[in-house]
Design an enzyme around this catalytic site. Structure first.
Site, mmCIF file in Angstrom:
data_model
loop_
_atom_site.group_PDB
_atom_site.id
_atom_site.type_symbol
_atom_site.label_atom_id
_atom_site.label_comp_id
_atom_site.label_asym_id
_atom_site.label_seq_id
_atom_site.Cartn_x
_atom_site.Cartn_y
_atom_site.Cartn_z
ATOM 1 N N TYR A 182 0.842 -1.203 0.000
ATOM 2 C CA TYR A 182 0.000 0.000 0.000
ATOM 3 C C TYR A 182 0.871 1.244 0.000
ATOM 4 C CZ TYR A 182 0.916 0.664 5.033
ATOM 5 O OH TYR A 182 1.515 0.873 6.256
ATOM 6 N N CYS A 183 0.309 2.333 -0.507
ATOM 7 C CA CYS A 183 0.962 3.643 -0.487
ATOM 8 C C CYS A 183 -0.133 4.708 -0.420
ATOM 9 C CB CYS A 183 1.871 3.834 -1.701
ATOM 10 S SG CYS A 183 1.027 3.711 -3.299
ATOM 11 N N THR A 184 0.218 5.959 -0.563
ATOM 12 C CA THR A 184 -0.740 7.044 -0.353
ATOM 13 C C THR A 184 -1.923 6.989 -1.313
ATOM 14 O OG1 THR A 184 1.073 8.450 0.397
ATOM 15 C CG2 THR A 184 -1.001 9.542 -0.143
ATOM 16 N N ILE A 211 -4.177 4.562 0.447
ATOM 17 C CA ILE A 211 -4.680 4.856 1.789
ATOM 18 C C ILE A 211 -5.835 5.843 1.736
ATOM 19 C CG2 ILE A 211 -4.043 5.688 4.091
ATOM 20 C CD1 ILE A 211 -1.059 5.154 3.155
#
EC number: 1.14.-.-
Length: 308
Positions: A182-184, A211
């Protein structure tokens, strides 16, 4: 944050991996258009696509979105939209770069082929609660320090380009695991999950929409996220978990709970650290004695002090 009398502002985050034959010409035309709308923010243009975040009045942002979607290359681009009460960027910057996000691979990965399967927010929430799943944070260390998913693995990297080396050094942790990254907003995981597949990891997934989408989804509401999410604008931190707020950040100096980021006052260092206001004053806004004594110390200049 630049305050205005009008609170009807939006900030958008988006990306699209799609071939752009002449990035420089695209950049020049795009800059003029954004400037005409009064939009501020940062956009990266590359031969592999576009990655941007902009803020501006609601009407102007929607004009921008509608105009971009008229281009067949961006007709399916997903825009993550948030309400804000002011501009969250000081200026408009559009740059041409070799990559949208810099993974610094010797051989480029083909994003049109094999990448990590998308997990919708509800599916990601389920994965968070499964025992044999490895949740892997694909962001930088200072982003993780402010907030992260519960029990997520922290590669503790300073730059995204450090991830491939971390993977090669930690193959034993990843081997035969179901890996969920996951990342922003998703742009980093598109490339990182493709790299993982190319390295031979089979069971690879990525959080669809990042996210941001997870925090706003009505069925997940950011649960099992601790802390706040780091964002690359003047807000610095935003809420993800709509159910509870657990502070995970720690003051750089005394280790107490903290979610306040500052940049080291030495302009040649500029390291981001979590720091309470009283410790910022105590240590002259610097991350070390060496930095506090730097002749260009910004904290000292601001407070009209002199180094001893």
């Amino acid at each position: 944050m630049t305050k205005t009398s009008n609170s009807s502002y939006l900030v958008i985050l988006y990306y699209q991996y799609v071939p752009i034959k002449d990035p420089q010409t695209f950049r020049n035309q795009h800059f003029k258009y954004c400037e005409s709308l009064g939009l501020l923010g940062r956009i990266i243009v590359a031969q592999e696509g576009i990655n941007g975040t902009l803020s501006g009045p609601k009407e102007q942002i929607h004009k921008y979105i509608d105009q971009l979607k008229q281009d067949v290359r961006f007709c399916n681009t997903v825009f993550k939209i948030e309400n804000v009460d002011a501009q969250v960027f000081p200026r408009l910057s559009i740059k041409v770069k070799p990559e949208l996000v810099n993974l610094s691979l010797e051989e480029k990965v083909d994003l049109t082929k094999d990448k990590g399967a998308y997990l919708a927010p509800q599916e990601f929430l389920q994965a968070l609660q499964e025992k044999d799943v490895l949740i892997l944070d694909a962001r930088n260390d200072y982003e993780y320090d402010l907030g992260h998913f519960r029990n997520a693995v922290n590669p503790n990297i300073r730059h995204f380009r450090d991830l491939p080396n971390w993977v090669k050094q930690n193959t034993h942790l990843l081997k035969n695991k179901k890996i969920v990254t996951y990342c922003t907003g998703g742009v980093r995981c598109e490339k990182f999950s493709t790299f993982l597949k190319k390295e031979g990891f089979v069971d690879v997934y990525q959080l669809e929409g990042g996210i941001i989408s997870y925090g706003k989804h009505p069925e997940t509401q950011g649960v099992l996220w601790d802390g706040q999410m780091y964002v690359f604008d003047q807000r610095i931190a935003v809420t993800v978990n709509q159910k509870e707020h657990v502070i995970v950040g720690k003051d750089y100096f005394d280790g107490t709970p903290c979610e306040r980021y500052i940049n080291c006052s030495n302009p040649q260092c500029n390291k981001q650290i979590l720091c309470h206001e009283h410790n910022e004053h105590k240590y002259l806004g610097a991350c070390s004695d060496k930095c506090s004594a730097h002749p260009q110390n910004r904290y000292l200049k601001k407070h009209n002090n002199k180094t001893s």
